[in-house]
Design a protein around this motif. Sequence first.
Motif, PDB file in Angstrom:
ATOM      1  N   CYS A  36      -4.014   3.438 -22.231  1.00 49.73           N
ATOM      2  CA  CYS A  36      -5.011   4.505 -22.187  1.00 49.73           C
ATOM      3  C   CYS A  36      -4.751   5.500 -23.312  1.00 49.73           C
ATOM      4  CB  CYS A  36      -4.981   5.222 -20.836  1.00 49.73           C
ATOM      5  SG  CYS A  36      -6.215   6.542 -20.702  1.00 49.73           S
ATOM      6  N   GLY A  37      -5.765   5.746 -24.110  1.00 55.87           N
ATOM      7  CA  GLY A  37      -5.635   6.703 -25.192  1.00 55.87           C
ATOM      8  C   GLY A  37      -5.670   8.134 -24.694  1.00 55.87           C
ATOM      9  N   ILE A  38      -4.924   9.005 -25.350  1.00 52.08           N
ATOM     10  CA  ILE A  38      -4.997  10.445 -25.087  1.00 52.08           C
ATOM     11  C   ILE A  38      -6.118  10.994 -25.949  1.00 52.08           C
ATOM     12  CG2 ILE A  38      -3.825  12.662 -25.253  1.00 52.08           C
ATOM     13  CD1 ILE A  38      -1.190  11.240 -24.762  1.00 52.08           C
ATOM     14  N   CYS A  39      -7.160  11.489 -25.307  1.00 43.30           N
ATOM     15  CA  CYS A  39      -8.353  11.970 -25.998  1.00 43.30           C
ATOM     16  C   CYS A  39      -8.234  13.463 -26.305  1.00 43.30           C
ATOM     17  CB  CYS A  39      -9.580  11.708 -25.128  1.00 43.30           C
ATOM     18  SG  CYS A  39     -11.126  12.303 -25.838  1.00 43.30           S
ATOM     19  N   LEU A  74      -6.338  12.478 -15.427  1.00 42.28           N
ATOM     20  CA  LEU A  74      -6.990  12.167 -16.689  1.00 42.28           C
ATOM     21  C   LEU A  74      -6.952  10.677 -17.024  1.00 42.28           C
ATOM     22  CD1 LEU A  74      -5.493  15.114 -18.798  1.00 42.28           C
ATOM     23  CD2 LEU A  74      -7.803  14.982 -17.832  1.00 42.28           C
ATOM     24  N   GLY A  75      -7.673  10.331 -18.106  1.00 42.84           N
ATOM     25  CA  GLY A  75      -7.613   8.973 -18.631  1.00 42.84           C
ATOM     26  C   GLY A  75      -8.947   8.253 -18.597  1.00 42.84           C
ATOM     27  N   HIS A  76      -9.661   8.223 -19.747  1.00 37.82           N
ATOM     28  CA  HIS A  76     -10.950   7.539 -19.775  1.00 37.82           C
ATOM     29  C   HIS A  76     -11.096   6.576 -20.962  1.00 37.82           C
ATOM     30  CE1 HIS A  76     -11.505  11.243 -22.173  1.00 37.82           C
ATOM     31  NE2 HIS A  76     -12.306  10.501 -22.917  1.00 37.82           N
ATOM     32  N   GLU A  77     -10.061   6.431 -21.801  1.00 41.25           N
ATOM     33  CA  GLU A  77     -10.093   5.468 -22.909  1.00 41.25           C
ATOM     34  C   GLU A  77      -9.136   4.339 -22.551  1.00 41.25           C
ATOM     35  OE1 GLU A  77     -10.392   8.959 -26.387  1.00 41.25           O
ATOM     36  OE2 GLU A  77      -8.794   7.462 -26.434  1.00 41.25           O
ATOM     37  N   PHE A  78      -9.609   3.323 -21.849  1.00 43.42           N
ATOM     38  CA  PHE A  78      -8.655   2.406 -21.228  1.00 43.42           C
ATOM     39  C   PHE A  78      -8.944   0.924 -21.429  1.00 43.42           C
ATOM     40  CE2 PHE A  78     -11.842   3.700 -18.026  1.00 43.42           C
ATOM     41  CZ  PHE A  78     -12.392   2.464 -17.703  1.00 43.42           C
ATOM     42  N   CYS A  79      -7.869   0.184 -21.264  1.00 41.49           N
ATOM     43  CA  CYS A  79      -7.924  -1.257 -21.031  1.00 41.49           C
ATOM     44  C   CYS A  79      -7.190  -1.469 -19.718  1.00 41.49           C
ATOM     45  CB  CYS A  79      -7.246  -2.034 -22.155  1.00 41.49           C
ATOM     46  SG  CYS A  79      -7.228  -3.833 -21.893  1.00 41.49           S
ATOM     47  N   ALA A  80      -7.765  -2.268 -18.829  1.00 37.70           N
ATOM     48  CA  ALA A  80      -7.189  -2.437 -17.499  1.00 37.70           C
ATOM     49  C   ALA A  80      -7.263  -3.904 -17.072  1.00 37.70           C
ATOM     50  CB  ALA A  80      -7.916  -1.539 -16.490  1.00 37.70           C
TER      51      ALA A  80
END
Length: 355
Positions: A36-39, A74-80
């Motif tokens: 998950c990227g830190i935006c 938090l966390g919305h730029e993800f691969c899961a």
Amino acid sequence: MSQMAAVVVRNGQLENERIDIPTPGPGQVLVKSLACGICGSDLHIVRHGEEVADIFDKLGVMPKDLMASTPLMLGHEFCAEVVSYGPDTEQRFNAGTRVTCVPMLMSQGGAGVGITPGVHGAYSEYFIVDADLLLEVPAHLSSLAATVTEPLAVGMHAVNRAKVDKDCVALVAGCGAIGLATIASLKHLGVKDIVASDLQPKNRAIAQEFGASAAVDPSVEDEVALAAKIADGRRVVIFECVGVHQLINSFIERAPAKATLVITGIHTAMAQVNFGFATVKEMDIYFSYYYTPEEFAQSLSLMASGDIPWQHMCTATVGMDGVTDAFNTLLGKNEHIKVIIEPWRNGALTPYSHQ
């Protein structure tokens, strides 16, 4: 196992906690966070949470007391990775399939994954997404690369908002993740003249890797004047990707006639702007915030094409126990572009090498 590790924002402070693993409802999927990227918006929420809460309150999106009292995950730029499905939910992908999607729960009235208080985000080991929005991550695309899909969609939406044509001259001010994503989207559309502006020499060099035709240090040269000179009467489109609200008025004052300004930075403080300049010049001013599911899917396809040098954007990775220190670093003066959390491990902020 009924609990998981999570990074939680309480009263503007990041805390590592053990919390209950969420249970997916109808139409939902429980997924395991792989990366998950830190935006920049995550940083803004932590630093300026009260301003964000006030805007959400006035818009009727959520009560201010909810923002203050409810933990924010938090966390919305993800691969899961798919774990399990809720009841009465079509199982489109097998357990273990890597996925990503628009971080929004239509099944919960449009709540934002990693944005809405009380809704789990990808800074947690597990979180919930909508089954209908899932997109499978191509096998050749790494989990780290897949996280870049979301910021790329933000840049693509900004370009689409501006109704950009190939003959315009684009000025991208700020070559962080969103600025680079904007440059990549402009290049993908066939725009030849792209001026990148950033104070950091490294960022300017990376911008050229992403497709900028020129790069300028705005402390040395007037970036708007350069774009106007290159345009020679053609349309100039300025993308504000810095997030410094004082620059908005400066761009309006310096822009050539008929220019377009697209504001992509997050601005929650009051800003003083003299729109007289914009009126006389007949400027078009757009604000860009999100993206459509179609733009998100297009961004994933663009990532899969191999045409995005995302490795130059990723400057570090970090494990769960290092997130607080990583935020402290990112909230100060630093040279990072994109730090990616790997929630399945612990570990301090470590420079990412793509060699």
